[in-house]
Design an enzyme around this catalytic site. Structure first.
Site, mmCIF file in Angstrom:
data_model
loop_
_atom_site.group_PDB
_atom_site.id
_atom_site.type_symbol
_atom_site.label_atom_id
_atom_site.label_comp_id
_atom_site.label_asym_id
_atom_site.label_seq_id
_atom_site.Cartn_x
_atom_site.Cartn_y
_atom_site.Cartn_z
ATOM 1 N N GLY A 47 0.840 -1.200 0.000
ATOM 2 C CA GLY A 47 0.000 0.000 0.000
ATOM 3 C C GLY A 47 0.865 1.235 0.000
ATOM 4 C CB CYS A 48 -0.146 4.724 0.180
ATOM 5 S SG CYS A 48 0.456 6.365 -0.101
#
Ligand code: HEM
Ligand code: SF4
Ligand code: SF4
Lengths: 441, 105
Positions: free
Chosen positions: B103-104
């Site tokens: 993910g980020c």
């Protein structure tokens, strides 16, 4: 001589806009010559390899960075974005190409001393390539290797009194418009508040504890120069609650087309829009039509002014924001993933911005929202999505804010209205036999 | 990607030092990783975090959210950082053999 042929990138050296390709080539050359005798801690030709891999991506139309990357510094759960090239044999200089986020100062004001020590450090331990700045606000140091991360962090903190920014499921680096430092519209000191909030919530910024990312942005007025309403989960937008201050003499200077009083401070001088016409350009454009200009006097019915800034923006020398200033808090802005883009929704129409009590009115709202979202938010659910899932009503309950008409652009159109049991006489417990006494089957 | 040998075991790892296959986890893995993650000795509390992560992952196929990890172990996030200086993701999940967080990040 450049290490890689870059025929496609070379085309981007033409044209008037500053070319990132020319700049990168210059940096590659500075490193190749190394006139300062820097003991480079990452490959000397990393910028050449960056250009090389980018050229390859231009050719292929695909990225050449591997998925993800988990690197960092001890004590923190974020701040560094790990990245590895998927063609390490061809481009060994960017086999590791991690990005470090460095927390920028409020309003992004710098002294050259500071920038020089930062660039010296980055030339020595990184690629020397940066992004000034990331969209969230950080100074972005683009490209270094894993062993250098702790080294850079050490120098930043010990020699420069400078911390990393945020990344991951946490409070990201807050950012602000330049505010009262050089804007007469600023309704509160955005620089002071952004600095306070950044310090106050360092733990939340460095050690991810949230269901997902969370951003603060602070705008001094509704013009929103840092775009807080679109780019932060919690947006602080300055406003006022008394009257717009009118200097009638100055208004008339605008009306008389005095060259020292150009409309919009001369923003439209590039084209001839005719002489200034206060009806057409100000009173007639006021969204609430609460203004009048008669007998050389401008009148504003402030009770019906929504503080859109239009009249002030057009006649900055004649009209000023009020004296009783504070800010509005809006919540929930996010990009499309997962369930659609959102802008901030008004939660607190007006709150005082008071440094003397450590902005207590503001931190209370922040912490109430966090308590709720941290408990109820699903994995990777932004605040805006939790508000959609559990309802704005729930947000009002957890923040202890009474519902008011200002909370909606318009009332609901569907009649699927939930009532709390205690609001309904008799409650939900009903006996069908009782009902049958009056209604036969 | 690389293969490392440690105390007679071999582990396939990625650039970030995460195990490529959870099934290859063994206690030697923890011994191998701990120094990179700034841990001198594994205490009972360290093992408790590792076990909770593994149980959760085996049952649910994902790593728990930070809040869930805190609830299950009854350790505050601050204490988890005291145990694992690079945090629950890079530190504890790596040691427990869980896949790399995405993910980020
Ligand atoms: C006192 C009598 C009735 C009550 C209190 C009642 C109540 C409801 C309620 C609460 C719903 C769900 C609405 C929703 O949330 O989507 C519903 C749906 C529905 N009702 Fe009734 N209803 C009644 C009589 C009837 C009658 C007499 C018919 C047909 C002759 C009917 C046909 C339907 C249909 C087709 C739906 C589904 C509508 C949809 O797809 O959204 N209802 N009703
Ligand atoms: S948001 Fe308002 S106060 Fe801030 S810089 Fe822009 S115009 Fe000025
Ligand atoms: S700020 Fe906007 S709403 Fe208020 S008087 Fe000016 S133009 Fe009208």
């Amino acid at each position: 001589m450049a290490k890689h042929e870059t025929p496609l990138l070379d085309q981007l050296e033409t044209g008037p806009w500053p070319s990132f390709v020319s700049d990168l080539k210059q940096q590659a050359e500075v490193r190749a010559k190394n006139e300062k005798g820097v003991e480079f801690q990452i490959p000397q030709d990393c910028v050449d390899d960056l250009l090389g891999v980018l050229e390859l991506s231009f050719k292929h139309g695909r990225t050449h960075w591997k998925h993800g990357g988990i690197v960092g510094v001890f004590g923190y759960g974020g701040g560094v974005i790990g990245r590895y090239c998927d063609q390490p044999q061809a481009f060994p200089g960017v086999e590791h190409f991690h990005t470090m986020r460095v927390n920028q100062p409020a309003g992004k004001f710098y002294k050259t001393d500071y920038l020089k020590s930062l660039t010296e450090l980055w030339d020595f331990r990184g690629s020397g390539v940066t992004n000034m700045h990331g969209a969230t606000g950080d100074i972005i140091l683009l490209g270094t290797t894993t062993p250098q991360l702790e080294e850079v962090f050490w120098t930043l903190t010990h020699d420069m009194n400078q911390d990393l920014g945020g990344s991951g499921s946490n409070l990201r680096t807050p950012a602000d418009c330049l505010g009262q430092s050089r804007c007469e519209y600023a309704c509160y000191d955005t620089n002071a508040l952004v600095y306070f909030l950044t310090n106050e919530y360092q733990d939340e910024l460095h050690r991810p504890a949230f269901p997902y990312k969370f951003k603060f942005k602070l705008d001094g007025c509704p013009n929103c120069c840092v775009a807080s309403i679109a780019r932060s989960d919690m947006s602080f937008i300055g406003t006022w609650k008394d009257d717009i201050r009118i200097d009638q003499d100055a208004v008339n200077k605008y009306v008389e087309n005095d060259p020292a009083y150009p409309a919009n401070a001369g923003a439209h001088k590039g084209k001839d829009w005719g002489p200034f016409d206060i009806e057409k350009e100000v009173t007639g454009l006021c969204p609430t039509k609460c203004m009048k200009f008669e007998n050389k006097k401008l009148f504003i019915d402030n009770a019906n002014c929504t503080r859109c800034m239009h009249c002030i923006n057009v006649m900055p020398r004649a009209l000023k924001v009020g004296k009783e200033t504070g800010c509005s808090i809006l919540v929930g802005a996010k990009a499309p993933i997962l369930d659609g883009a959102q802008m901030g929704s008004l939660l607190v129409p007006f709150v005082e911005v008071n440094p003397d009590n450590d902005y207590e009115a503001i931190t209370e709202v922040i912490e109430n929202v966090w308590d709720w979202w941290m408990e109820e938010g699903k994995n990777r659910e932004r605040l805006g999505e939790l508000i959609m899932r559990q309802g704005f009503q729930k947000l009002l309950e957890v923040t202890g804010i009474d519902p008011m008409p200002q909370h909606v652009a318009y009332p609901r159109t569907n009649p699927y209205i939930f009532w709390k049991e205690d609001e309904v006489t008799g409650g939900w417990e009903r006996d069908v036999e009782e009902y049958r006494k009056h209604h036969q089957r | 990607m690389a293969t490392i040998e440690f105390n007679g075991k071999s582990f396939e790892i990625d650039e970030d030092g995460f195990l490529l296959d959870y099934n290859l986890y063994s206690e030697e893995w923890v011994e191998y990783v701990k120094s990179q993650e700034g841990i001198e000795e594994m205490s009972d509390e360290h093992w408790q975090v590792v076990k909770v992560l593994q149980d959760y992952y085996e049952k649910n196929g994902i790593a728990p959210m930070v809040r869930v990890l805190s609830k299950l172990t009854k350790f505050k996030l601050k204490h988890i950082y005291e145990l694992f200086p690079s945090g629950p993701g890079k530190g504890a999940c790596k040691m427990a053999g869980l896949p790399k967080p995405t993910g980020c990040v």
